[in-house]
Design an enzyme around this catalytic site. Sequence first.
Site, PDB file in Angstrom:
ATOM      1  N   ARG A 181      -2.690  -2.273  -3.264  1.00 31.71           N
ATOM      2  CA  ARG A 181      -3.819  -1.372  -3.166  1.00 31.71           C
ATOM      3  C   ARG A 181      -3.577  -0.263  -4.192  1.00 31.71           C
ATOM      4  O   ARG A 181      -2.583   0.464  -4.097  1.00 31.71           O
ATOM      5  CB  ARG A 181      -3.870  -0.765  -1.766  1.00 31.71           C
TER       6      ARG A 181
ATOM      7  N   ARG B 182      -8.339  10.748  19.407  1.00 36.36           N
ATOM      8  CA  ARG B 182      -7.988  10.484  20.815  1.00 36.36           C
ATOM      9  C   ARG B 182      -7.548  11.758  21.511  1.00 36.36           C
ATOM     10  O   ARG B 182      -7.940  12.025  22.656  1.00 36.36           O
ATOM     11  CB  ARG B 182      -6.844   9.449  20.906  1.00 36.36           C
TER      12      ARG B 182
ATOM     13  N   GLY C 160     -10.410   3.220  12.409  1.00 37.57           N
ATOM     14  CA  GLY C 160      -9.858   3.644  13.709  1.00 37.57           C
ATOM     15  C   GLY C 160     -10.876   4.228  14.680  1.00 37.57           C
ATOM     16  O   GLY C 160     -10.980   3.771  15.832  1.00 37.57           O
TER      17      GLY C 160
ATOM     18  N   ARG D 198      -9.180  16.720   6.190  1.00 34.70           N
ATOM     19  CA  ARG D 198      -9.905  17.109   4.957  1.00 34.70           C
ATOM     20  C   ARG D 198     -11.269  17.702   5.322  1.00 34.70           C
ATOM     21  O   ARG D 198     -11.902  17.243   6.278  1.00 34.70           O
ATOM     22  CB  ARG D 198     -10.119  15.884   4.054  1.00 34.70           C
TER      23      ARG D 198
ATOM     24  N   HIS E 240     -17.040   4.127   7.438  1.00 32.50           N
ATOM     25  CA  HIS E 240     -15.583   3.953   7.572  1.00 32.50           C
ATOM     26  C   HIS E 240     -15.056   5.256   8.168  1.00 32.50           C
ATOM     27  O   HIS E 240     -14.943   6.270   7.474  1.00 32.50           O
ATOM     28  CB  HIS E 240     -14.957   3.664   6.209  1.00 32.50           C
ATOM     29  N   LEU E 241     -14.783   5.238   9.475  1.00 34.82           N
ATOM     30  CA  LEU E 241     -14.383   6.469  10.169  1.00 34.82           C
ATOM     31  C   LEU E 241     -12.945   6.325  10.663  1.00 34.82           C
ATOM     32  O   LEU E 241     -12.693   5.794  11.752  1.00 34.82           O
ATOM     33  CB  LEU E 241     -15.336   6.747  11.348  1.00 34.82           C
TER      34      LEU E 241
ATOM     35  N   HIS F 256     -12.374   3.988  -0.554  1.00 33.52           N
ATOM     36  CA  HIS F 256     -12.463   3.065   0.593  1.00 33.52           C
ATOM     37  C   HIS F 256     -13.135   1.739   0.211  1.00 33.52           C
ATOM     38  O   HIS F 256     -13.621   1.000   1.073  1.00 33.52           O
ATOM     39  CB  HIS F 256     -13.249   3.684   1.780  1.00 33.52           C
TER      40      HIS F 256
ATOM     41  N   GLU G 170      -8.032  -4.174   5.311  1.00 35.78           N
ATOM     42  CA  GLU G 170      -7.830  -4.019   3.868  1.00 35.78           C
ATOM     43  C   GLU G 170      -6.719  -4.930   3.351  1.00 35.78           C
ATOM     44  O   GLU G 170      -6.818  -5.474   2.254  1.00 35.78           O
ATOM     45  CB  GLU G 170      -7.523  -2.547   3.556  1.00 35.78           C
TER      46      GLU G 170
ATOM     47  N   ASN H 196       0.873  -1.178   0.000  1.00 35.62           N
ATOM     48  CA  ASN H 196       0.000   0.000   0.000  1.00 35.62           C
ATOM     49  C   ASN H 196       0.909   1.227   0.000  1.00 35.62           C
ATOM     50  O   ASN H 196       1.474   1.593   1.021  1.00 35.62           O
ATOM     51  CB  ASN H 196      -0.873  -0.053   1.255  1.00 35.62           C
TER      52      ASN H 196
HETATM   53  P1  ADP Z   1      -6.268   5.732   8.508  1.00 33.74           P
HETATM   54  O1  ADP Z   1      -7.374   6.372   7.715  1.00 33.74           O
HETATM   55  O2  ADP Z   1      -4.990   6.522   8.518  1.00 33.74           O
HETATM   56  O3  ADP Z   1      -6.086   4.248   8.242  1.00 33.74           O
HETATM   57  P2  ADP Z   1      -7.260   4.825  11.074  1.00 33.74           P
HETATM   58  O4  ADP Z   1      -8.352   3.962  10.555  1.00 33.74           O
HETATM   59  O5  ADP Z   1      -6.093   4.179  11.736  1.00 33.74           O
HETATM   60  O6  ADP Z   1      -6.776   5.877   9.997  1.00 33.74           O
HETATM   61  O7  ADP Z   1      -7.943   5.851  12.131  1.00 33.74           O
HETATM   62  C1  ADP Z   1      -7.227   6.835  12.780  1.00 33.74           C
HETATM   63  C2  ADP Z   1      -8.165   7.556  13.733  1.00 33.74           C
HETATM   64  O8  ADP Z   1      -8.689   6.610  14.677  1.00 33.74           O
HETATM   65  C3  ADP Z   1      -7.505   8.667  14.538  1.00 33.74           C
HETATM   66  O9  ADP Z   1      -8.365   9.805  14.603  1.00 33.74           O
HETATM   67  C4  ADP Z   1      -7.398   8.037  15.915  1.00 33.74           C
HETATM   68  O10 ADP Z   1      -7.428   9.004  16.937  1.00 33.74           O
HETATM   69  C5  ADP Z   1      -8.634   7.182  15.953  1.00 33.74           C
HETATM   70  N1  ADP Z   1      -8.519   6.184  17.004  1.00 33.74           N
HETATM   71  C6  ADP Z   1      -7.713   5.112  17.065  1.00 33.74           C
HETATM   72  N2  ADP Z   1      -7.853   4.479  18.263  1.00 33.74           N
HETATM   73  C7  ADP Z   1      -8.792   5.175  18.954  1.00 33.74           C
HETATM   74  C8  ADP Z   1      -9.385   5.044  20.248  1.00 33.74           C
HETATM   75  N3  ADP Z   1      -9.050   4.047  21.070  1.00 33.74           N
HETATM   76  N4  ADP Z   1     -10.318   5.952  20.615  1.00 33.74           N
HETATM   77  C9  ADP Z   1     -10.662   6.964  19.798  1.00 33.74           C
HETATM   78  N5  ADP Z   1     -10.138   7.152  18.574  1.00 33.74           N
HETATM   79  C10 ADP Z   1      -9.226   6.272  18.162  1.00 33.74           C
END
Ligand code: ADP
Length: 394
Positions: free
Chosen positions: A90, A282, A325, A238, A205-206, A178, A376, A8
């Site tokens: 990817r 976080r 995440g 974004r 997908h957040l 995504h 993924e 990726n």
């Molecule tokens: P990417 O799009 O880079 O793959 P991820 O899917 O890893 O991103 O998501 C990153 C987001 O997830 C960040 O905003 C991070 O703060 C949040 N995140 C990860 N673990 C936690 C948690 N335990 N509580 C709240 N938010 C979290």
Amino acid sequence: MSSIAVLNAGSSSIKFAVFQSAAEPLLLLKGQIEGIGATPRAKLSDAKGNVVLQEELPREGFDHAAATQTMMRIGARWLDGKDIVAAGHRVVHGGAEYSAPLLLTDQIIDRLAAFVPLAPLHQPHNLAVIRAIRSAYPQLPQTACFDTAFHRSQPPIAQTFAIPRKFSDDGLRRYGFHGISYEYVAGRLRAVAPAVAEGRVVIAHLGNGASLCAVRNGRSVASTMGFTAADGLMMGTRCGSIDPGVLVHLMDQYGFGARELEDFIYRRSGLLGVSGISSDMRTLRASRDPAAKEAIALFIYRIVREIGSMAAALGGLDALVFTAGIGENDAATRAEVAAGCGWLGLTLDDPANQRGETLISAPQSRVGAFVIPTNEELEIAKRTAEIIRGAPAT
Ligand code: ADP
């Protein structure tokens, strides 16, 4: 024992994973090379996530091709005896024509290069890695899984902008992104709740990037991301959907050029721009600053509004699935989004949500709610294994 490498490539990093080749591929190694173009470094972890290698790399001339060589060297050292039989990539953009993963040929690689103007921040890096592997290992089968492919099932009306037809014909349309994640999560939903998976489902997908996909019977019917991955929801950095007049105003009144607009849209906005603190959920959850709370409130508000739009495209809603995440880990975000979806008939089981169980809706809820971790890399490994099982020998 044979294995599959999954790659990726981003603008300054290459993430990779190695899976034992099987119908249900098993993770062996995960790693990344980051800081390409600045201070490159490599990191490798075993299947349990224990870091087994960290290495500073030479800066001089270290581009994506050099990073690919380094990755193969490090991978080979750690994989002794486990032959890599294919590399699955990817690839962000498959244009309007590619609606499924495929085995890469020289002609297809050239065709994918035609989509560089559609995804200039990602596609060139995806192709640089594919070409570097092709030149070092010409016999190694390589596959591409596209972030856009899952959305090609959308009806034409969901893919069309209200712009002069000539521009639509030139490729200015909604592609959606995504898709690898959505395909994986839709597959997992089919496994955990088959009847629900046949219905009207919104997958949220957040992560740093964030989008929604309306899925009916496992197929995408609408999504919040459009021509680029900047559309739709508010994200880490974004802005998501924005009145196009704002961009003209920024050009007229602030003298913004194309690169400054890009920076504004992709890197200075979202949770970071609104909070002025961080793009990381976080950090914002832990902050007592009112600006952090405002940023989160806007993030939730935009998700709730867009879930309404996805439900309209589906003609109703049977289930909402959280992933990535924030979706997988932040119970507060799930609770706040669900509270905004009460009118659709969604009620959470609060303790189940706090525990992050798979099913988090209350028994009386008309709409089901689920937490399904995305994967993924595993999706790409599975598709690659399928393709090489059916592929002619190169
Ligand atoms: P990417 O799009 O880079 O793959 P991820 O899917 O890893 O991103 O998501 C990153 C987001 O997830 C960040 O905003 C991070 O703060 C949040 N995140 C990860 N673990 C936690 C948690 N335990 N509580 C709240 N938010 C979290």
